[in-house]
Design a protein around this motif. Structure first.
Motif, PDB file in Angstrom:
ATOM      1  N   ARG A   1      -3.474   3.368   7.240  1.00  0.00           N
ATOM      2  CA  ARG A   1      -4.184   4.270   6.341  1.00  0.00           C
ATOM      3  C   ARG A   1      -5.677   4.020   6.493  1.00  0.00           C
ATOM      4  O   ARG A   1      -6.090   3.139   7.250  1.00  0.00           O
ATOM      5  CB  ARG A   1      -3.728   4.024   4.892  1.00  0.00           C
ATOM      6  N   PRO A   2      -6.540   4.781   5.816  1.00  0.00           N
ATOM      7  CA  PRO A   2      -7.973   4.520   5.912  1.00  0.00           C
ATOM      8  C   PRO A   2      -8.283   3.053   5.660  1.00  0.00           C
ATOM      9  O   PRO A   2      -7.691   2.420   4.774  1.00  0.00           O
ATOM     10  CB  PRO A   2      -8.563   5.434   4.831  1.00  0.00           C
ATOM     11  N   LEU A   3      -9.199   2.509   6.435  1.00  0.00           N
ATOM     12  CA  LEU A   3      -9.466   1.076   6.415  1.00  0.00           C
ATOM     13  C   LEU A   3      -9.823   0.556   5.026  1.00  0.00           C
ATOM     14  O   LEU A   3      -9.345  -0.510   4.603  1.00  0.00           O
ATOM     15  CB  LEU A   3     -10.595   0.764   7.396  1.00  0.00           C
ATOM     16  N   VAL A   4     -10.653   1.273   4.303  1.00  0.00           N
ATOM     17  CA  VAL A   4     -11.044   0.819   2.967  1.00  0.00           C
ATOM     18  C   VAL A   4      -9.831   0.742   2.045  1.00  0.00           C
ATOM     19  O   VAL A   4      -9.720  -0.188   1.231  1.00  0.00           O
ATOM     20  CB  VAL A   4     -12.130   1.733   2.370  1.00  0.00           C
ATOM     21  N   ASP A   5      -8.896   1.660   2.183  1.00  0.00           N
ATOM     22  CA  ASP A   5      -7.694   1.628   1.352  1.00  0.00           C
ATOM     23  C   ASP A   5      -6.833   0.413   1.683  1.00  0.00           C
ATOM     24  O   ASP A   5      -6.280  -0.233   0.783  1.00  0.00           O
ATOM     25  CB  ASP A   5      -6.874   2.911   1.552  1.00  0.00           C
ATOM     26  N   VAL A   6      -6.720   0.097   2.967  1.00  0.00           N
ATOM     27  CA  VAL A   6      -5.935  -1.071   3.368  1.00  0.00           C
ATOM     28  C   VAL A   6      -6.572  -2.353   2.823  1.00  0.00           C
ATOM     29  O   VAL A   6      -5.882  -3.227   2.283  1.00  0.00           O
ATOM     30  CB  VAL A   6      -5.806  -1.141   4.896  1.00  0.00           C
ATOM     31  N   VAL A   7      -7.887  -2.446   2.936  1.00  0.00           N
ATOM     32  CA  VAL A   7      -8.581  -3.627   2.424  1.00  0.00           C
ATOM     33  C   VAL A   7      -8.446  -3.710   0.909  1.00  0.00           C
ATOM     34  O   VAL A   7      -8.234  -4.796   0.346  1.00  0.00           O
ATOM     35  CB  VAL A   7     -10.058  -3.618   2.848  1.00  0.00           C
ATOM     36  N   ARG A   8      -8.545  -2.580   0.240  1.00  0.00           N
ATOM     37  CA  ARG A   8      -8.388  -2.583  -1.224  1.00  0.00           C
ATOM     38  C   ARG A   8      -7.018  -3.134  -1.615  1.00  0.00           C
ATOM     39  O   ARG A   8      -6.902  -3.942  -2.556  1.00  0.00           O
ATOM     40  CB  ARG A   8      -8.580  -1.174  -1.783  1.00  0.00           C
ATOM     41  N   ASP A   9      -5.982  -2.738  -0.901  1.00  0.00           N
ATOM     42  CA  ASP A   9      -4.649  -3.259  -1.183  1.00  0.00           C
ATOM     43  C   ASP A   9      -4.578  -4.762  -0.898  1.00  0.00           C
ATOM     44  O   ASP A   9      -3.944  -5.515  -1.642  1.00  0.00           O
ATOM     45  CB  ASP A   9      -3.600  -2.523  -0.350  1.00  0.00           C
TER      46      ASP A   9
ATOM     47  N   ALA B   1      -1.168  -7.892  11.268  1.00  0.00           N
ATOM     48  CA  ALA B   1      -0.072  -7.850  10.297  1.00  0.00           C
ATOM     49  C   ALA B   1      -0.486  -7.136   9.022  1.00  0.00           C
ATOM     50  O   ALA B   1       0.292  -6.371   8.448  1.00  0.00           O
ATOM     51  CB  ALA B   1       0.411  -9.266   9.990  1.00  0.00           C
ATOM     52  N   VAL B   2      -1.711  -7.375   8.571  1.00  0.00           N
ATOM     53  CA  VAL B   2      -2.188  -6.713   7.353  1.00  0.00           C
ATOM     54  C   VAL B   2      -2.508  -5.255   7.631  1.00  0.00           C
ATOM     55  O   VAL B   2      -2.165  -4.367   6.839  1.00  0.00           O
ATOM     56  CB  VAL B   2      -3.421  -7.439   6.782  1.00  0.00           C
ATOM     57  N   MET B   3      -3.154  -4.982   8.750  1.00  0.00           N
ATOM     58  CA  MET B   3      -3.525  -3.606   9.067  1.00  0.00           C
ATOM     59  C   MET B   3      -2.292  -2.712   9.203  1.00  0.00           C
ATOM     60  O   MET B   3      -2.299  -1.548   8.783  1.00  0.00           O
ATOM     61  CB  MET B   3      -4.337  -3.559  10.365  1.00  0.00           C
ATOM     62  N   ARG B   4      -1.218  -3.265   9.739  1.00  0.00           N
ATOM     63  CA  ARG B   4      -0.009  -2.469   9.997  1.00  0.00           C
ATOM     64  C   ARG B   4       1.003  -2.516   8.868  1.00  0.00           C
ATOM     65  O   ARG B   4       2.035  -1.855   8.932  1.00  0.00           O
ATOM     66  CB  ARG B   4       0.662  -2.953  11.293  1.00  0.00           C
TER      67      ARG B   4
ATOM     68  N   ASP C   1       2.903  -2.404   2.955  1.00  0.00           N
ATOM     69  CA  ASP C   1       2.427  -2.833   1.644  1.00  0.00           C
ATOM     70  C   ASP C   1       1.512  -4.048   1.858  1.00  0.00           C
ATOM     71  O   ASP C   1       1.950  -5.201   1.742  1.00  0.00           O
ATOM     72  CB  ASP C   1       3.602  -3.208   0.748  1.00  0.00           C
ATOM     73  N   PRO C   2       0.234  -3.816   2.169  1.00  0.00           N
ATOM     74  CA  PRO C   2      -0.676  -4.934   2.428  1.00  0.00           C
ATOM     75  C   PRO C   2      -0.800  -5.905   1.263  1.00  0.00           C
ATOM     76  O   PRO C   2      -0.928  -7.114   1.465  1.00  0.00           O
ATOM     77  CB  PRO C   2      -2.011  -4.234   2.708  1.00  0.00           C
ATOM     78  N   ALA C   3      -0.730  -5.409   0.038  1.00  0.00           N
ATOM     79  CA  ALA C   3      -0.850  -6.281  -1.121  1.00  0.00           C
ATOM     80  C   ALA C   3       0.296  -7.284  -1.170  1.00  0.00           C
ATOM     81  O   ALA C   3       0.095  -8.483  -1.414  1.00  0.00           O
ATOM     82  CB  ALA C   3      -0.888  -5.464  -2.407  1.00  0.00           C
ATOM     83  N   ALA C   4       1.513  -6.811  -0.928  1.00  0.00           N
ATOM     84  CA  ALA C   4       2.676  -7.700  -0.965  1.00  0.00           C
ATOM     85  C   ALA C   4       2.600  -8.725   0.165  1.00  0.00           C
ATOM     86  O   ALA C   4       2.909  -9.910  -0.046  1.00  0.00           O
ATOM     87  CB  ALA C   4       3.960  -6.891  -0.864  1.00  0.00           C
TER      88      ALA C   4
END
Length: 206
Positions: free
Chosen positions: A27-35, A185-188, A191-194
């Motif tokens: 998803r958009p990078l900022v959204d992934v980082v936010r999660d 792993a986080v970028m892909r 559920d990055p938060a989990a």
């Protein structure tokens, strides 16, 4: 050089540090980082060095806004901190840095690069495990190789490369790393938060 004390991570990056890669992000990078921040990440390294400076500057501002909500810190790959005060450099990077820089990290891959460290606050050692994200740096160190290199330096170490599971995080911590740096792993992650939450629990021994 010693970095300032920072809420959410202390003076140097520790725990789970997230490295950005917009090409791998689902998803958009900022959204992934936010999660990832929601999951507990307090340190983020902005890569994306191929982007024009103005675009990268805007991205840095957006990520700092996300991190500010939890007292986190953005580190910028390269000598230009993009309005901040923290940078992460390649092993051989000798470009002049802005006088505003107060925190410096450097990427290392072997004993020779470690022996040349000077004026840095922390170092990443990679690749610890096999990874497709950073090819070209030779075979994976493994946790035994990581432990050997950690013993060669008094500089705080982050383990990097191929880290996807809590078990790997635990092994890196047992090898002496102060934390782990995770990119693909986080970028892909769906559920990055989990994912960050699970990795962070292993990093701090919960």
């Amino acid at each position: 050089m010693t970095g300032p004390d920072r809420s959410g991570g202390g003076g140097v990056p520790a725990g789970v540090v997230v490295l950005t890669d917009r090409r791998q992000a689902l998803r958009p990078l900022v959204d992934v980082v936010r999660d990832a921040v929601t999951g507990g990440a307090r340190w983020v390294v902005l890569r994306e060095r191929d982007l024009p400076r103005d675009v990268r500057l805007q991205l840095a501002d957006e990520l700092r806004t996300v991190l500010a909500t939890v007292g986190g810190t953005l580190v910028v790959a390269g000598p230009d901190p993009l309005g901040g005060d923290a940078v992460h450099l390649p092993a051989a990077d000798s470009e002049p840095m802005s006088p505003e820089v107060r925190l410096v990290g450097r990427s290392c891959h072997n004993a020779d690069e470690l022996s040349q460290l000077s004026g840095v606050d922390y170092v990443t050692l990679s690749p610890v495990f096999p990874t497709g994200s950073k090819p070209g740096y030779g075979p994976a160190l493994g946790t035994d190789g990581l432990a050997q290199l950690v013993r060669r330096t008094r500089t705080p170490v982050l383990a990097l490369g191929g880290i996807t599971t809590p078990e790997q995080v635990t092994a890196c911590r047992a090898a002496g790393a102060g934390g782990v740096a995770v990119m693909g792993a986080v970028m892909r992650a769906g559920d990055p938060a989990a994912l960050v939450g699970a990795l962070l629990a292993a990093a701090v021994g919960r």
